[in-house]
Design a protein around this motif. Structure first.
Motif, PDB file in Angstrom:
ATOM      1  N   HIS A 109      44.257  -8.025  57.748  1.00  0.00           N
ATOM      2  CA  HIS A 109      44.850  -7.049  58.822  1.00  0.00           C
ATOM      3  C   HIS A 109      45.887  -6.132  58.509  1.00  0.00           C
ATOM      4  O   HIS A 109      45.864  -5.024  59.204  1.00  0.00           O
ATOM      5  N   LYS A 110      46.658  -6.503  57.863  1.00  0.00           N
ATOM      6  CA  LYS A 110      48.132  -5.696  57.507  1.00  0.00           C
ATOM      7  C   LYS A 110      47.643  -5.103  56.228  1.00  0.00           C
ATOM      8  O   LYS A 110      47.259  -5.582  55.183  1.00  0.00           O
ATOM      9  N   THR A 111      48.069  -3.641  56.214  1.00  0.00           N
ATOM     10  CA  THR A 111      48.151  -2.787  54.865  1.00  0.00           C
ATOM     11  C   THR A 111      49.231  -3.204  53.809  1.00  0.00           C
ATOM     12  O   THR A 111      50.393  -3.907  54.430  1.00  0.00           O
ATOM     13  N   LEU A 112      49.123  -3.058  52.669  1.00  0.00           N
ATOM     14  CA  LEU A 112      50.364  -3.319  51.897  1.00  0.00           C
ATOM     15  C   LEU A 112      51.642  -2.734  52.163  1.00  0.00           C
ATOM     16  O   LEU A 112      52.674  -3.161  52.178  1.00  0.00           O
ATOM     17  N   SER A 113      51.344  -1.542  52.658  1.00  0.00           N
ATOM     18  CA  SER A 113      52.690  -0.643  52.982  1.00  0.00           C
ATOM     19  C   SER A 113      53.374  -1.164  54.283  1.00  0.00           C
ATOM     20  O   SER A 113      54.520  -1.116  54.375  1.00  0.00           O
ATOM     21  N   GLU A 114      52.548  -2.066  55.213  1.00  0.00           N
ATOM     22  CA  GLU A 114      53.151  -2.792  56.326  1.00  0.00           C
ATOM     23  C   GLU A 114      53.841  -3.945  55.858  1.00  0.00           C
ATOM     24  O   GLU A 114      54.811  -4.500  57.032  1.00  0.00           O
ATOM     25  N   VAL A 115      53.644  -4.405  54.867  1.00  0.00           N
ATOM     26  CA  VAL A 115      54.228  -5.639  54.481  1.00  0.00           C
ATOM     27  C   VAL A 115      55.128  -5.725  53.411  1.00  0.00           C
ATOM     28  O   VAL A 115      56.039  -6.675  52.943  1.00  0.00           O
ATOM     29  N   VAL A 116      55.320  -4.532  52.672  1.00  0.00           N
ATOM     30  CA  VAL A 116      56.246  -4.535  51.451  1.00  0.00           C
ATOM     31  C   VAL A 116      57.348  -3.603  51.987  1.00  0.00           C
ATOM     32  O   VAL A 116      57.164  -2.510  52.444  1.00  0.00           O
ATOM     33  N   LYS A 117      58.577  -4.125  51.692  1.00  0.00           N
ATOM     34  CA  LYS A 117      59.713  -3.300  51.900  1.00  0.00           C
ATOM     35  C   LYS A 117      60.494  -3.094  50.587  1.00  0.00           C
ATOM     36  O   LYS A 117      60.806  -4.175  50.026  1.00  0.00           O
ATOM     37  N   ILE A 118      60.567  -1.966  49.967  1.00  0.00           N
ATOM     38  CA  ILE A 118      61.145  -1.692  48.613  1.00  0.00           C
ATOM     39  C   ILE A 118      62.600  -1.204  48.905  1.00  0.00           C
ATOM     40  O   ILE A 118      62.841  -0.291  49.685  1.00  0.00           O
ATOM     41  N   ILE A 119      63.448  -1.817  48.307  1.00  0.00           N
ATOM     42  CA  ILE A 119      65.038  -1.451  48.370  1.00  0.00           C
ATOM     43  C   ILE A 119      65.227  -1.178  46.848  1.00  0.00           C
ATOM     44  O   ILE A 119      65.543  -1.766  45.996  1.00  0.00           O
ATOM     45  N   HIS A 120      66.076   0.095  46.914  1.00  0.00           N
ATOM     46  CA  HIS A 120      66.412   0.699  45.682  1.00  0.00           C
ATOM     47  C   HIS A 120      67.910   0.577  45.483  1.00  0.00           C
ATOM     48  O   HIS A 120      68.729   0.279  46.454  1.00  0.00           O
TER      49      HIS A 120
END
Length: 173
Positions: free
Chosen positions: A162-173
């Motif tokens: 149901h969720k796209t990859l962008s909805e579940v991944v948070k990238i912290i730089h």
């Protein structure tokens, strides 16, 4: 990383309808061994796997869980030994690590079953105390999952995620 592993992760699905065909004991053993090979906090391996083939016991387990599980030729009940982890890691071990460890073992067995063409499902809806009583599980241990195993009646595709990859991944730089 092998293509077979990625394929198993992407194609595995929950199966709730099984053929009555028995699963060979060596295959069950290899599935259990994959569970045993899961990572665990401090390499404690706080799990036990109860293999249930007896129809009367499967019926009793189905009465305190999902009714359809009794139709699976085999049930694996994943049990966590909370005392083992608590001794080393205290409350965090009891409240978190033991569940992470047994979840990793459960997932390994689900993927292994898929690799052998065996359907499975991760069942968490059951009465802990009744399962403990039926299987005579020691007090310091707790059932955390039931895995019904059997050859699928039908080969359905995995439902859409149901969720796209962008909805579940948070990238912290």
């Amino acid at each position: 990383m092998t293509k077979d592993l990625i394929d198993a992760i992407q194609r595995r699905r929950s199966v709730r309808k099984f053929k009555p065909d028995p699963i060979p004991d060596p295959t069950i053993g290899r599935i259990l061994d994959c569970g045993r090979m899961a990572p665990s906090a401090g390499n404690i391996e706080p799990w036990f796997f109860y293999v249930v083939k007896n129809n009367d016991i499967k019926h009793k387990l189905a009465q305190c869980s999902e009714s359809w599980i009794e139709n699976a030729p085999v049930l694996i009940v994943v049990v966590a030994d909370y005392d083992q982890v608590m001794k080393r890691y205290g409350e965090r071990g009891r409240d978190l690590y033991v569940l992470q460890d047994t979840a990793a073992a459960t997932q390994n067995m689900l993927l292994a079953a898929h690799g052998y063409g065996i359907g499975s499902c991760w069942v968490g809806d059951f009465d802990d105390q009744k399962v403990k009583q039926i299987l005579q599980i020691p007090e310091e241990q707790k059932p955390v999952a039931i895995i019904p195993l059997g050859y699928p009646v039908e080969n359905e595709e995995r439902p859409a995620v149901h969720k796209t990859l962008s909805e579940v991944v948070k990238i912290i730089h």
